[in-house]
Scaffold this active site. Structure first.
Site, PDB file in Angstrom:
ATOM      1  N   HIS A   1       3.746   1.765  -1.666  1.00  0.00           N
ATOM      2  CA  HIS A   1       4.055   2.049  -3.073  1.00  0.00           C
ATOM      3  C   HIS A   1       2.800   2.532  -3.802  1.00  0.00           C
ATOM      4  O   HIS A   1       2.859   3.453  -4.606  1.00  0.00           O
ATOM      5  CB  HIS A   1       4.524   0.773  -3.791  1.00  0.00           C
ATOM      6  CG  HIS A   1       5.786   0.189  -3.260  1.00  0.00           C
ATOM      7  ND1 HIS A   1       5.823  -1.000  -2.569  1.00  0.00           N
ATOM      8  CD2 HIS A   1       7.077   0.619  -3.337  1.00  0.00           C
ATOM      9  CE1 HIS A   1       7.070  -1.279  -2.251  1.00  0.00           C
ATOM     10  NE2 HIS A   1       7.853  -0.330  -2.683  1.00  0.00           N
TER      11      HIS A   1
ATOM     12  N   ARG B   1      10.215  -5.631   3.278  1.00  0.00           N
ATOM     13  CA  ARG B   1      10.931  -6.508   4.210  1.00  0.00           C
ATOM     14  C   ARG B   1      10.002  -7.159   5.233  1.00  0.00           C
ATOM     15  O   ARG B   1      10.337  -8.213   5.784  1.00  0.00           O
ATOM     16  CB  ARG B   1      11.970  -5.718   5.010  1.00  0.00           C
ATOM     17  CG  ARG B   1      13.206  -5.442   4.234  1.00  0.00           C
ATOM     18  CD  ARG B   1      14.055  -4.416   4.939  1.00  0.00           C
ATOM     19  NE  ARG B   1      15.017  -3.911   3.997  1.00  0.00           N
ATOM     20  CZ  ARG B   1      16.214  -4.455   3.776  1.00  0.00           C
ATOM     21  NH1 ARG B   1      16.614  -5.471   4.503  1.00  0.00           N
ATOM     22  NH2 ARG B   1      17.010  -3.969   2.869  1.00  0.00           N
TER      23      ARG B   1
ATOM     24  N   GLU C   1       0.822  -1.221   0.000  1.00  0.00           N
ATOM     25  CA  GLU C   1       0.000   0.000   0.000  1.00  0.00           C
ATOM     26  C   GLU C   1       0.857   1.273   0.000  1.00  0.00           C
ATOM     27  O   GLU C   1       0.425   2.307  -0.489  1.00  0.00           O
ATOM     28  CB  GLU C   1      -0.943   0.003   1.207  1.00  0.00           C
ATOM     29  CG  GLU C   1      -2.210  -0.794   0.983  1.00  0.00           C
ATOM     30  CD  GLU C   1      -3.054  -0.265  -0.192  1.00  0.00           C
ATOM     31  OE1 GLU C   1      -3.323   0.949  -0.250  1.00  0.00           O
ATOM     32  OE2 GLU C   1      -3.426  -1.072  -1.057  1.00  0.00           O
TER      33      GLU C   1
ATOM     34  N   GLY D   1       8.847   7.684  -0.748  1.00  0.00           N
ATOM     35  CA  GLY D   1       8.165   7.617   0.544  1.00  0.00           C
ATOM     36  C   GLY D   1       9.004   8.215   1.667  1.00  0.00           C
ATOM     37  O   GLY D   1      10.232   8.081   1.680  1.00  0.00           O
TER      38      GLY D   1
END
Ligand code: PAF
Length: 278
Positions: A35, A185, A33, A145
């Protein structure tokens, strides 16, 4: 949605109508979400949206981390199709780095502390690949981000220093319901480690609460963060920082704004998070 690995194909598609504005979201895939929030913002602000998916080998200072980096291209493409993306670049490493590749982009002072200290060579790899991705797409706007706060500051510096002709837009961190910052990750956390991973956000919000209650001393805020992580037995602190949000110099006291950031190992997975105070 067009998907190409060859640079010439991406360029042909990009320049089919030179009058259109392009927004670009560079990624390493395994999209979440976070990205998709960048893609949606790019969709709202541009006529065309490009995304790159490339696990960049030269930004990994640990080969094991590169080998085990999670990938799922088919799923990523499906998600991007649903978001109405126009063009996706999915190069192989030999397309990005020819065998005689020998040119790197290196931002100096602000890459030394924090992630730069913990991961030598990481930012040199990031700025080199991002410069290449910018050259391939030549976007009007590029979206990153806030989760990778130092990366955003470093890329902003590169854009200024090398006169890239684009606007850089940093978008807010997207979080799971318990506050864990979304990251590719996270897929590698065991269920027990996942439960403990909330301690990064807890530490940041505890320091933020202390700041709102009047604390301005950096050592005090760091100690609040450290204490918050103590009950989480899988968590091992790599660093905790209270720094100037642009110069990234460590602060002793906060006058206006500060970048509060931390890196932790949960089992042997390294996670980072941050908040801007003030
Ligand atoms: O943030 C990332 O996913 C990567 O560092 C980036 C910017 C795509 C460069 O490989």
């Amino acid at each position: 949605m067009k998907v190409f690995s060859e640079i010439s194909e991406v360029r042909k598609c990009r320049w089919r109508d030179a009058s259109l504005n392009w927004g670009l979201v560079p990624t390493m895939g395994l999209l979440h979400e976070g990205h998709l929030s960048l893609v949606r913002r790019a969709r709202n602000e541009n006529q065309k949206v490009g995304v790159s998916i490339f696990v960049n080998p030269i930004q990994f200072n640990n080969q094991q981390d590169l080998v085990s980096y999670p990938r799922d291209l088919e799923r990523d493409l499906e998600l991007l199709r649903k978001e109405g993306v126009d063009l996706v670049w999915t190069p192989t490493p030999n397309i990005v780095y020819a065998t005689d590749f020998q040119t790197f982009v290196e931002v100096e002072r602000i890459t030394r502390p924090l992630e730069g200290k913990a991961r030598p060579g990481h930012f040199r790899g990031v700025t080199t690949v991002v410069a290449k991705i910018f050259n391939v797409f030549q976007p009007h706007r590029a979206y990153f981000g806030q989760k990778d706060a130092q990366q955003a500051v470093v890329i902003r510096q590169m854009v200024r220093d090398l006169n890239f002709n684009l606007d850089l837009i940093t978008c807010p961190t997207v979080r799971e319901t318990d506050g864990l910052a979304m990251s590719s990750r996270n897929a590698r956390l065991s269920p027990a480690a996942r439960r403990q991973a909330v301690c990064l956000f807890r530490a940041l919000t505890a320091a933020e609460n202390a700041f709102h209650a009047g604390a301005r001393n950096a050592a005090k805020l760091k100690s609040v963060m450290e204490k918050t992580t103590e009950p989480f037995d899988k968590a091992r602190i790599d660093y905790i920082s209270v720094a100037h949000p642009e110069t990234l110099d460590e602060l002793t006291a906060i006058n206006e704004k500060a970048l509060l950031s931390l890196a932790l190992f949960i089992d042997d997975l390294r996670l980072i998070d941050n908040l801007i105070l003030g």
